[in-house]
Design a protein around this motif. Structure first.
Motif, PDB file in Angstrom:
ATOM      1  N   ALA A 152      -4.478  27.592  20.217  1.00 51.41           N
ATOM      2  CA  ALA A 152      -5.454  28.541  20.770  1.00 51.41           C
ATOM      3  C   ALA A 152      -6.883  28.151  20.407  1.00 51.41           C
ATOM      4  O   ALA A 152      -7.821  28.440  21.145  1.00 51.41           O
ATOM      5  N   ALA A 153      -7.034  27.485  19.277  1.00 50.21           N
ATOM      6  CA  ALA A 153      -8.344  27.013  18.844  1.00 50.21           C
ATOM      7  C   ALA A 153      -8.695  25.659  19.460  1.00 50.21           C
ATOM      8  O   ALA A 153      -9.741  25.090  19.144  1.00 50.21           O
ATOM      9  N   ASP A 154      -7.802  25.143  20.328  1.00 48.86           N
ATOM     10  CA  ASP A 154      -7.994  23.851  20.998  1.00 48.86           C
ATOM     11  C   ASP A 154      -8.076  22.675  20.032  1.00 48.86           C
ATOM     12  O   ASP A 154      -8.793  21.702  20.283  1.00 48.86           O
ATOM     13  N   TRP A 155      -7.343  22.750  18.946  1.00 46.43           N
ATOM     14  CA  TRP A 155      -7.289  21.624  18.024  1.00 46.43           C
ATOM     15  C   TRP A 155      -6.423  20.538  18.653  1.00 46.43           C
ATOM     16  O   TRP A 155      -5.370  20.826  19.223  1.00 46.43           O
ATOM     17  N   PRO A 156      -6.814  19.268  18.544  1.00 47.86           N
ATOM     18  CA  PRO A 156      -6.003  18.197  19.117  1.00 47.86           C
ATOM     19  C   PRO A 156      -4.738  17.903  18.308  1.00 47.86           C
ATOM     20  O   PRO A 156      -3.761  17.384  18.838  1.00 47.86           O
ATOM     21  N   ALA A 157      -4.775  18.240  17.018  1.00 44.18           N
ATOM     22  CA  ALA A 157      -3.638  17.969  16.143  1.00 44.18           C
ATOM     23  C   ALA A 157      -3.724  18.879  14.932  1.00 44.18           C
ATOM     24  O   ALA A 157      -4.778  19.459  14.641  1.00 44.18           O
ATOM     25  N   VAL A 158      -2.619  18.997  14.239  1.00 48.45           N
ATOM     26  CA  VAL A 158      -2.584  19.717  12.977  1.00 48.45           C
ATOM     27  C   VAL A 158      -1.735  18.878  12.019  1.00 48.45           C
ATOM     28  O   VAL A 158      -0.784  18.219  12.440  1.00 48.45           O
ATOM     29  N   SER A 159      -2.128  18.859  10.755  1.00 48.97           N
ATOM     30  CA  SER A 159      -1.395  18.052   9.787  1.00 48.97           C
ATOM     31  C   SER A 159      -0.975  18.916   8.605  1.00 48.97           C
ATOM     32  O   SER A 159      -1.401  20.064   8.470  1.00 48.97           O
ATOM     33  N   LEU A 160      -0.127  18.346   7.754  1.00 47.82           N
ATOM     34  CA  LEU A 160       0.329  19.068   6.566  1.00 47.82           C
ATOM     35  C   LEU A 160       0.851  18.079   5.548  1.00 47.82           C
ATOM     36  O   LEU A 160       1.075  16.908   5.843  1.00 47.82           O
ATOM     37  N   HIS A 161       1.019  18.566   4.344  1.00 46.33           N
ATOM     38  CA  HIS A 161       1.620  17.801   3.254  1.00 46.33           C
ATOM     39  C   HIS A 161       2.995  18.414   3.025  1.00 46.33           C
ATOM     40  O   HIS A 161       3.099  19.479   2.409  1.00 46.33           O
ATOM     41  N   ALA A 162       4.031  17.764   3.518  1.00 44.36           N
ATOM     42  CA  ALA A 162       5.392  18.306   3.416  1.00 44.36           C
ATOM     43  C   ALA A 162       6.042  17.888   2.111  1.00 44.36           C
ATOM     44  O   ALA A 162       5.992  16.711   1.733  1.00 44.36           O
ATOM     45  N   GLN A 163       6.659  18.854   1.439  1.00 44.15           N
ATOM     46  CA  GLN A 163       7.498  18.483   0.320  1.00 44.15           C
ATOM     47  C   GLN A 163       8.650  17.657   0.902  1.00 44.15           C
ATOM     48  O   GLN A 163       9.097  17.914   2.012  1.00 44.15           O
ATOM     49  N   TYR A 199      10.086  20.074   9.340  1.00 43.41           N
ATOM     50  CA  TYR A 199       8.870  19.816  10.125  1.00 43.41           C
ATOM     51  C   TYR A 199       9.132  18.847  11.277  1.00 43.41           C
ATOM     52  O   TYR A 199       8.559  19.008  12.357  1.00 43.41           O
ATOM     53  N   ARG A 200       9.997  17.866  11.069  1.00 41.55           N
ATOM     54  CA  ARG A 200      10.357  16.945  12.165  1.00 41.55           C
ATOM     55  C   ARG A 200      10.946  17.720  13.341  1.00 41.55           C
ATOM     56  O   ARG A 200      10.683  17.402  14.490  1.00 41.55           O
ATOM     57  N   LYS A 201      11.766  18.703  13.033  1.00 44.50           N
ATOM     58  CA  LYS A 201      12.397  19.540  14.058  1.00 44.50           C
ATOM     59  C   LYS A 201      11.345  20.220  14.944  1.00 44.50           C
ATOM     60  O   LYS A 201      11.599  20.522  16.105  1.00 44.50           O
ATOM     61  N   HIS A 202      10.158  20.406  14.405  1.00 47.38           N
ATOM     62  CA  HIS A 202       9.067  21.047  15.139  1.00 47.38           C
ATOM     63  C   HIS A 202       8.094  20.036  15.729  1.00 47.38           C
ATOM     64  O   HIS A 202       7.022  20.419  16.208  1.00 47.38           O
ATOM     65  N   GLY A 203       8.449  18.749  15.682  1.00 48.29           N
ATOM     66  CA  GLY A 203       7.636  17.729  16.327  1.00 48.29           C
ATOM     67  C   GLY A 203       6.675  16.970  15.432  1.00 48.29           C
ATOM     68  O   GLY A 203       5.951  16.085  15.901  1.00 48.29           O
ATOM     69  N   PHE A 204       6.618  17.290  14.158  1.00 48.96           N
ATOM     70  CA  PHE A 204       5.729  16.575  13.244  1.00 48.96           C
ATOM     71  C   PHE A 204       6.273  15.175  12.974  1.00 48.96           C
ATOM     72  O   PHE A 204       7.484  14.974  12.933  1.00 48.96           O
ATOM     73  N   VAL A 205       5.365  14.219  12.796  1.00 45.36           N
ATOM     74  CA  VAL A 205       5.747  12.844  12.456  1.00 45.36           C
ATOM     75  C   VAL A 205       5.125  12.468  11.118  1.00 45.36           C
ATOM     76  O   VAL A 205       4.022  12.908  10.780  1.00 45.36           O
ATOM     77  N   THR A 206       5.846  11.640  10.357  1.00 42.60           N
ATOM     78  CA  THR A 206       5.368  11.246   9.039  1.00 42.60           C
ATOM     79  C   THR A 206       4.289  10.186   9.156  1.00 42.60           C
ATOM     80  O   THR A 206       4.249   9.411  10.113  1.00 42.60           O
ATOM     81  N   GLU A 207       3.412  10.172   8.153  1.00 40.16           N
ATOM     82  CA  GLU A 207       2.325   9.194   8.073  1.00 40.16           C
ATOM     83  C   GLU A 207       2.188   8.739   6.631  1.00 40.16           C
ATOM     84  O   GLU A 207       2.229   9.569   5.717  1.00 40.16           O
ATOM     85  N   HIS A 224       5.567  14.504  -1.986  1.00 48.65           N
ATOM     86  CA  HIS A 224       5.152  14.965  -0.659  1.00 48.65           C
ATOM     87  C   HIS A 224       5.026  13.788   0.301  1.00 48.65           C
ATOM     88  O   HIS A 224       4.914  12.641  -0.110  1.00 48.65           O
ATOM     89  N   GLN A 225       4.983  14.115   1.586  1.00 48.12           N
ATOM     90  CA  GLN A 225       4.767  13.152   2.669  1.00 48.12           C
ATOM     91  C   GLN A 225       3.800  13.799   3.655  1.00 48.12           C
ATOM     92  O   GLN A 225       4.004  14.952   4.054  1.00 48.12           O
ATOM     93  N   SER A 226       2.762  13.092   4.061  1.00 46.41           N
ATOM     94  CA  SER A 226       1.846  13.612   5.074  1.00 46.41           C
ATOM     95  C   SER A 226       2.529  13.584   6.428  1.00 46.41           C
ATOM     96  O   SER A 226       3.278  12.651   6.742  1.00 46.41           O
ATOM     97  N   MET A 227       2.285  14.607   7.242  1.00 51.03           N
ATOM     98  CA  MET A 227       2.860  14.705   8.580  1.00 51.03           C
ATOM     99  C   MET A 227       1.809  15.276   9.525  1.00 51.03           C
ATOM    100  O   MET A 227       0.940  16.044   9.110  1.00 51.03           O
TER     101      MET A 227
END
Length: 148
Positions: free
Chosen positions: A99-110, A117-125, A136-139
């Motif tokens: 809704a805020a028109d962000w191109p992407a969102v990231s997180l630090h996954a345990q 998070y993968r189930k929701h489309g996040f990819v690891t980086e 943790h792993q960045s996603m």
């Protein structure tokens, strides 16, 4: 067997601080041994927070969206895990980012939560790192595609 009744609401940091504490402290400070001083930061008042409440209005989960386009402090009380609460919280935060028109969102996954998070489309980086004593792993989730 029906799913337990809960709802997800947008929270106000000042008004709902006690409710946020009622989830984050048992999960992060008590269960995961994150120092209290690390759990609450100066960023909290600037974030958009969401709360999951049970049928009686008691807090059972929470998460936040930061001004830096990150999702964090995702937590669900132990008795409510595996019942769709985390999915609902994450969905609400992703919807706010879209809704805020962000191109992407990231997180630090345990590490234990990467599959969630993968189930929701996040990819690891990048590689695995330690944050607050926990691996943790960045996603990242690309919000410009329509499949998420």
């Amino acid at each position: 067997m029906s799913k337990p009744a809960f709802r997800v609401i947008d929270a106000d940091y000042e008004r709902d601080l006690a409710l946020l504490r009622a989830v984050r402290e048992p999960v992060f400070v008590i269960e995961q041994h994150v120092p209290l001083a690390l759990e609450w930061d100066t960023l909290d008042p600037e974030c958009r927070h969401v709360l999951a409440l049970d049928a009686e209005g008691r807090p059972i989960g929470t998460g936040r969206l930061t001004p830096m386009h990150t999702i964090g402090r995702m937590a669900v009380l132990a008795d409510w895990r595996g019942k769709g609460v985390g999915d609902a919280l994450l969905g609400r935060l992703i919807a706010q980012a879209r809704a805020a028109d962000w191109p992407a969102v990231s997180l630090h996954a345990q590490i234990d939560a990467i599959g969630f998070y993968r189930k929701h489309g996040f990819v690891t980086e990048g590689g695995i790192y330690i944050e607050a004593g926990i691996p943790h792993q960045s996603m990242t989730l690309d919000l410009t595609s329509h499949g998420n």
